[in-house]
Motif scaffolding. Structure first.
Motif, PDB file in Angstrom:
ATOM      1  N   GLU A   1     -26.985  -6.778   0.983  1.00  0.00           N
ATOM      2  CA  GLU A   1     -27.320  -7.889   0.281  1.00  0.00           C
ATOM      3  C   GLU A   1     -27.989  -8.951   0.894  1.00  0.00           C
ATOM      4  O   GLU A   1     -27.672  -9.171   2.181  1.00  0.00           O
ATOM      5  N   VAL A   2     -29.059  -9.730   0.566  1.00  0.00           N
ATOM      6  CA  VAL A   2     -29.923 -10.385   1.082  1.00  0.00           C
ATOM      7  C   VAL A   2     -29.089 -11.644   1.268  1.00  0.00           C
ATOM      8  O   VAL A   2     -28.466 -12.293   0.302  1.00  0.00           O
ATOM      9  N   GLN A   3     -28.860 -12.404   2.283  1.00  0.00           N
ATOM     10  CA  GLN A   3     -28.524 -13.610   2.772  1.00  0.00           C
ATOM     11  C   GLN A   3     -29.348 -14.577   3.168  1.00  0.00           C
ATOM     12  O   GLN A   3     -29.989 -14.227   4.421  1.00  0.00           O
ATOM     13  N   LEU A   4     -29.537 -15.953   2.921  1.00  0.00           N
ATOM     14  CA  LEU A   4     -30.406 -16.775   3.640  1.00  0.00           C
ATOM     15  C   LEU A   4     -29.544 -18.185   3.565  1.00  0.00           C
ATOM     16  O   LEU A   4     -29.248 -18.733   2.570  1.00  0.00           O
ATOM     17  N   VAL A   5     -29.324 -18.676   4.643  1.00  0.00           N
ATOM     18  CA  VAL A   5     -28.424 -19.823   4.807  1.00  0.00           C
ATOM     19  C   VAL A   5     -29.514 -20.967   5.595  1.00  0.00           C
ATOM     20  O   VAL A   5     -29.889 -20.743   6.707  1.00  0.00           O
ATOM     21  N   GLU A   6     -29.757 -22.070   4.970  1.00  0.00           N
ATOM     22  CA  GLU A   6     -30.582 -22.823   5.345  1.00  0.00           C
ATOM     23  C   GLU A   6     -29.697 -24.351   5.974  1.00  0.00           C
ATOM     24  O   GLU A   6     -28.591 -24.124   5.753  1.00  0.00           O
TER      25      GLU A   6
ATOM     26  N   SER B   1     -33.870 -24.801   9.815  1.00  0.00           N
ATOM     27  CA  SER B   1     -33.559 -23.334  10.147  1.00  0.00           C
ATOM     28  C   SER B   1     -33.073 -22.619   9.039  1.00  0.00           C
ATOM     29  O   SER B   1     -32.517 -23.148   8.103  1.00  0.00           O
ATOM     30  N   CYS B   2     -33.303 -21.202   8.882  1.00  0.00           N
ATOM     31  CA  CYS B   2     -33.017 -20.562   7.983  1.00  0.00           C
ATOM     32  C   CYS B   2     -32.475 -19.045   8.714  1.00  0.00           C
ATOM     33  O   CYS B   2     -33.369 -18.375   9.101  1.00  0.00           O
ATOM     34  N   ALA B   3     -31.329 -18.837   8.706  1.00  0.00           N
ATOM     35  CA  ALA B   3     -30.731 -17.662   9.130  1.00  0.00           C
ATOM     36  C   ALA B   3     -30.667 -16.425   8.104  1.00  0.00           C
ATOM     37  O   ALA B   3     -30.156 -16.786   6.980  1.00  0.00           O
ATOM     38  N   ALA B   4     -31.284 -15.610   8.261  1.00  0.00           N
ATOM     39  CA  ALA B   4     -31.353 -14.530   7.322  1.00  0.00           C
ATOM     40  C   ALA B   4     -30.507 -13.145   7.811  1.00  0.00           C
ATOM     41  O   ALA B   4     -30.433 -12.814   9.115  1.00  0.00           O
ATOM     42  N   SER B   5     -30.054 -12.311   6.697  1.00  0.00           N
ATOM     43  CA  SER B   5     -29.381 -11.275   6.998  1.00  0.00           C
ATOM     44  C   SER B   5     -29.328 -10.343   5.682  1.00  0.00           C
ATOM     45  O   SER B   5     -29.762 -10.847   4.675  1.00  0.00           O
ATOM     46  N   GLY B   6     -29.030  -9.209   5.984  1.00  0.00           N
ATOM     47  CA  GLY B   6     -28.986  -8.113   4.842  1.00  0.00           C
ATOM     48  C   GLY B   6     -30.327  -7.365   4.566  1.00  0.00           C
ATOM     49  O   GLY B   6     -30.369  -6.700   3.634  1.00  0.00           O
ATOM     50  N   PHE B   7     -31.341  -7.727   5.177  1.00  0.00           N
ATOM     51  CA  PHE B   7     -32.547  -7.105   5.277  1.00  0.00           C
ATOM     52  C   PHE B   7     -33.258  -7.107   6.791  1.00  0.00           C
ATOM     53  O   PHE B   7     -33.088  -7.632   7.518  1.00  0.00           O
ATOM     54  N   THR B   8     -34.544  -6.165   6.614  1.00  0.00           N
ATOM     55  CA  THR B   8     -35.416  -6.111   7.874  1.00  0.00           C
ATOM     56  C   THR B   8     -36.148  -7.183   7.922  1.00  0.00           C
ATOM     57  O   THR B   8     -37.233  -7.469   7.138  1.00  0.00           O
TER      58      THR B   8
END
Length: 121
Positions: free
Chosen positions: A1-6, A21-28
């Motif tokens: 699951e794509v997660q983006l946290v600003e 800042s934007c922390a990303a997870s769940g994808f390459t």
């Protein structure tokens, strides 16, 4: 699951600087172009900036060119927006977006919950 946290949005005076800042997870992360868009109070979404997956290409809206710098750290899965010479019209909720597209329904692409930037004296 794509997660983006600003994060990083605050109240700042005109002429000031800020880094989002934007922390990303769940994808390459390094495989995806990443963008910033914003929603000024009472208005629709506006395009701000885009950076390619390897960071080699950037694009900016005319309204922020020369004042904002987009960057990314693929080792940390993090997107940044360095904002300087801030103006009241930069006020709004800022969102990071994965693989941003613009269609007949508007901006599309997974995005975070946003972070509020307020430029005011």
């Amino acid at each position: 699951e794509v997660q983006l946290v600003e994060s990083g949005g605050v109240l700042v005076q005109p002429g000031g600087s800020l880094r989002l800042s934007c922390a990303a997870s769940g994808f390459t992360f390094s495989n995806s172009g990443m963008s910033w868009i914003r929603r000024p109070p009472g208005k629709g979404l506006e395009y701000v900036s885009t950076i390619s997956g390897n960071g080699g290409a950037m694009d900016y809206a005319a309204s922020v060119k020369g004042r904002f710098t987009i960057s990314r750290d693929n080792a940390k899965n993090t997107l940044y927006l360095q904002m300087s010479d801030l103006k009241p019209e930069d006020t709004g909720v800022y969102y990071c977006v994965k693989d941003l597209t613009y269609t007949s329904v508007g901006f599309e692409g997974p995005r975070g919950q946003g972070t509020q930037v307020t430029v005011s004296s």
